[in-house]
Every structure is written in C-alpha cells, then in structure tokens.
Scaffold this motif. Structure first.
Motif, short mmCIF file in Angstrom:
data_model
loop_
_atom_site.label_atom_id
_atom_site.label_comp_id
_atom_site.label_asym_id
_atom_site.label_seq_id
_atom_site.Cartn_x
_atom_site.Cartn_y
_atom_site.Cartn_z
N GLY A 534 37.67 29.37 2.26
CA GLY A 534 37.06 29.38 3.57
C GLY A 534 35.66 28.80 3.60
N LEU A 535 35.17 28.66 4.81
CA LEU A 535 33.79 28.30 5.09
C LEU A 535 33.10 29.59 5.53
N ARG A 536 32.13 30.06 4.73
CA ARG A 536 31.55 31.37 4.95
C ARG A 536 30.03 31.26 5.09
N SER A 537 29.41 32.32 5.63
CA SER A 537 27.96 32.31 5.78
C SER A 537 27.47 33.73 5.92
N SER A 538 26.15 33.90 5.97
CA SER A 538 25.43 35.15 6.16
C SER A 538 25.25 35.89 4.84
#
Length: 550
Positions: A534-538
């Motif tokens: 996935g493309l994740r953040s934070s």
C-alpha cells in the motif's frame, strides 16, 4: 470517495464536554511569564519512528528522559537527529515539496503553519481464507507554532476497511478497531470509522510544559507498556510536565469512556471515568534511571447514576495518589508502578516495569495464588547500531500479568478506555515474548517482528482472569490461581515489512508487508497468512499483533 462531515452540534457538545480540562489548563498557566527559549513542538508517537532515536536516547554520553512519550521534536538533545530524519537525501530530480516538504506551509517571523493530506491505501490477501482485504483512509493534519512557546496540532482520518477474519471478529465483539476508535457499523463485513486527535502545547519556560487535547500517552522504554500504553483509543487529557536537571515529572488528568458496561438507568450514554496520573523519572546518572508511577481511575457516577464528577483532591500535582485514595475508603481503581533502565553498554539498555494493581501483604508474599494477587511486569533489552551497523536496531521483551490484574469490582471502574486495555493489549492472565528488528538506510525502512504468547481464556461460563471487563468478585476461584489458567491458548505472530519513504515530513511511503498469525487451543484455531501492499502515511501505531480472543 471518502466524505468529511462536520457537525456543528457535535463540535459544540465536544467543546462543552472538554471544558473542565481546558479550564484546568488555563488555571495552571497563570502568572508564568519568563521569556526564554523552550521546547514545544509535538511529535506523534510511533514505535517505528521513535526507535530511530535509539542511538541518541541510549548513548552513555547523554542523559535523556526516554520513558515519557510523546517527545518534543525540538528538544535540544534530539533535534539534530530529528532534522536529519526529516531531510533524508534526495536525487536532484526529487527535490520538490511533494517529496521533501509539507503540502502547504506558511512561515513567518512569529509563526509557522503546515498542512498535509494523509492517504492510507492498502490491499492484501489472506491465503487461509482465500479472501482479499483492503483499507482506504483519507486523513489530514494541520500543525504549527506561535512564537517559541505555543504549538498546536490537529489530525483526522475517515476510514473503511475489509479486515482479515481475526480483526473483524475483534471489531464485531468489542466495537472498536484495535488501537483506533469505535466503529460506525458494528457487525458488518466492511468496517467504517473515524479517528481524530488534536492538542495545544504551551511551554512558558524551558522547565515547564502544559499540554491539553485528545490523544494518547505512553510510559516506558519498551514496545509494550504495563503502566500506560498507546493501544486504546485517544482520550481527552490535560497534562503538566516539569523538568529540572535529572528529574522529569508529569501530572495528568484524563477522561475515559466505557461502552461495554451497563448504562446508567434512563441514559443511553457511555459510562464515564476520570483518570489521574503521576509519573516521576529520575536519571540517577547517564547510565541508570528509575521511575515512579501511580494512577487512580474513578467513575463519574455510581451504578445507579449518583454523580461524583472530578475528585479535586486527586488534582494536587505534587503528591502521589494512593494515600489519598486509601484515606477515602473509596472503590476507585488505584495502581502503582516502577520503571528502571540501565545502559550496560553504549547504545544498549536493560529495562523493566512493575505494575501493582492491588496489594494485600499476606497474599502478595504467599504462594496461595490469591485472586487479589494482581500485578504485571516487563523485562527487556534493546539497542542501536548493533554489530556496528548504523541504523540496525533491536529489541527483545518479555511481558506478563497475573490473572485479574487491572480488573475491578465493577467493570466501569477498570483500567480501560472505550473497551480496550490502557496497559497491555492482552489484558491479564498472559505471558508474552517478542523481538523486533529495524534497519534504516537512506529512504528504505526494514522491519521484522516475532511474537509468542500464551493466555487463559474463559471457559464454561467461568471467569479465569484474562478479560479485564469481568468483575474479579465473580472469579472462577479465590485461591490457587496461576498464569494461563482457563482455556490455555497459544499465539504465534510473525511480521515483516519493507518501506520506501516518499516524504519524511508525514511518513508517506510505499510499504510491502507479510504477516503470519496463528491462535490455537483445544477448541479452535485461527490462522492467517497474509501479504499486504500500500501507499501509507502518518505517524501512528497499528497493533494488529495485540488482537486476541476474549
């Protein structure tokens, strides 16, 4: 498409609900006016990100209060490492705001404001269930400073997911996404929920900080905490932090909710609890530190609805709470704790915790297995740059809690927030061994984790002490209790991840992961081999390894 709905009535209710906390913060900050340089920039807690500070935290040449989290990113002892993590080298073609800065940022002489969108888009496949899983989150964060004393931070996430079976079962029983917040549609195969945090921080002088908002807190040097962890949902809090030389001290008031306990007659609202916390961290030397912890959790109203509210005698920030609680003869949940850390070599530590949730000397020092023998403990070793490889960090940890630890006579007084434990995610009646390895090189992050645990589940309608929402008055037996009693269940967990960081400012990354989980006893087995991408953040902790049967 994810929609963000702002309900004015809900906002008004939230402000009204938190006004006590905000009023206390304002009251505490009166007449503090000394104008000096101070630390106030808040960094949300994430084990994966914080472990990158290990070389600084555990150096024999530094003296940092590492047990109290979250940290302030502009702390003079951490700022150099923090700045380097935020400015990971880029190819000339990648030097743009998309890869190295906030999506929006305004800087002026007296203030700074930034804003980011936080996507979390993940897809996976469960090979045992032959089923795809997915997560879709759209979030945002806004933060900034005003002068060098004020900091503010707000983040929100709207999410939908189709979880693997073991998480979906947990959500449908508890009604909460593990480590996140309550769901909007308990009982379905697709889960929807929202997650919001926010705070304001004021540092009038370099020795004092006041913080209030809704978020999580963590006490300890380990991956888990037996005292106060970040596993449960965010909660409103007001916190004072004092630092003077080798001593750092916090006093905190919190507001918890309990949706699992029976409601007050005539009301449909969740039960409300107040938490009062003190913690003192004493660095005896650059190598050795000790910490002293206590807390009291009190119900906002009794079982028939008689209102009590905040107990103002617990708000004195300079005394420990157990003597007051005992003098009241109250039914409040009082806990005591110790922490210890020893830097046995440069960048390597031994650490531990001890949590005592009920003490009767005749039971504690006997071997009769009394139901009132309630305590938990942690032992661990961790370090940085192992084998002289920069960025290769490790952790080995053991956690255990006796049956009925963290329980109370009535569930709405126990040590929990919105249906989840405030300490270890397994609750009580367990032993756990785990190891975590992390390696960072350039923009690549590699993680590996192994867990083994066993615990005793309730069986035949009897309470064997794992579920902290059961009253210990109805324990299966008063004597001869032991860890793992009941339906002994083994949990095996392995996880590996490889991530490439696209933007370090908000941890935007491509991430490939694999999980193997097996929970087994003589009644059932739940096995999940899974891959994810996935493309994740934070900066948030996701505790899929903390989910267990109830």
């Amino acid at each position: 498409m994810v929609k963000f709905n702002i309900n004015i009535g809900t906002m008004h209710y939230a402000l009204k609900r938190y006004r006590v906390l905000l009023s206390l913060l304002l009251l505490w900050s009166v007449n503090i006016v000394e104008p000096v340089e101070a630390q106030s920039v808040y960094q949300p807690y994430s084990y994966q990100f914080y472990q990158k500070f290990s070389a600084d935290l555990y150096s024999i040449h530094t003296n940092i209060h590492s047990t109290i989290k979250p940290y302030f990113a502009d702390d003079s002892l951490l700022k150099h490492t923090y700045d380097s993590l935020m400015e990971i080298s880029l190819a000339p073609t990648q030097k743009s705001r998309l890869f190295s800065g906030h999506l929006a940022e305004i800087k002026s002489k007296g203030y700074m404001i930034y804003a980011d969108l936080l996507p979390d888009l993940q897809s996976g496949y469960d090979f045992n269930a032959n089923k795809s899983n997915w997560l879709t989150t759209l979030g945002y964060q806004v933060g900034g400073t005003i002068g060098n004393k004020f900091y503010f931070y707000v983040a929100g996430y709207n999410s939908s997911a189709q979880f693997p079976g073991y998480i979906n079962t947990y959500v449908n029983i508890i009604g909460v996404v593990p480590g996140q917040t309550p769901v909007d549609n308990k009982g379905g195969s697709i889960t929807n929920w929202s997650y919001y945090t926010g705070l304001v921080s004021y540092t009038p002088i370099k020795y004092v900080n006041f913080t209030a908002g809704q978020d999580k807190n963590f006490i300890g040097d380990g991956y888990r905490s037996m005292l106060l962890s970040d596993y449960a949902s965010p909660y409103p809090f007001a916190k004072m932090t004092f630092t003077l030389g080798n001593v750092k001290y916090i006093a905190m008031l919190t507001r918890f909710e309990d949706q699992l306990s029976s409601k007050i007659p005539g009301s449909t609202d969740n039960r409300v609890k107040w938490g009062y916390f003190h913690y003192l961290d004493w660095s005896i030397s650059n190598r050795v530190s000790l910490g002293f912890f206590d807390s009291v959790v009190s119900a906002d109203a009794d079982s028939v609805g008689h209102k009590r509210g905040i107990d103002y005698s617990y708000l004195n920030p300079f005394i420990f709470l157990r003597p007051i609680e005992a003098s009241h003869g109250s039914p409040d949940k009082a806990d005591l704790g110790l922490t210890a850390k020893w830097k046995f070599a440069d960048k390597n530590i031994l650490y531990g915790q001890f949590a005592l949730t009920e003490f009767q000397s005749k039971d504690f020092f006997s071997n009769d297995g009394s139901v009132r023998n309630k305590y938990g403990y942690q032992l661990g070793i961790r370090g940085a740059d192992i084998f002289k490889v920069k960025g290769l960090n490790y952790l080995f940890e053991y956690n255990a809690a006796k049956p009925y630890t963290y329980t109370e006579t009535e569930s709405f007084r126990n040590y929990s927030q919105l249906g989840e434990p405030l300490a270890h995610p397994f609750g009580a009646n367990f032993r756990e061994w785990l190891t975590k390895w992390n390696y960072s090189i350039g923009r690549f992050d590699l993680q590996g984790q192994l867990n083994y645990a066993f615990y005793g589940l309730d069986i035949n309608g009897l309470d064997y002490g794992k579920n902290i929402f059961q009253s210990y008055i109805n324990a299966a037996k008063q004597l001869n209790n032991y860890t793992g009693q009941g339906l002994r269940t083994n949990l095996y967990y392995a996880e590996g991840k490889v991530a490439y960081i696209l933007n370090p400012k908000y941890n935007l990354r491509f991430e490939l992961g694999a999980v193997y989980r097996d929970e087994v006893n003589t009644v059932f087995e739940s096995r999940t081999p899974m891959i994810t991408f996935g493309l994740r953040s934070s900066f948030r902790n996701f505790y899929s390894d903390g989910v267990s049967a109830q």
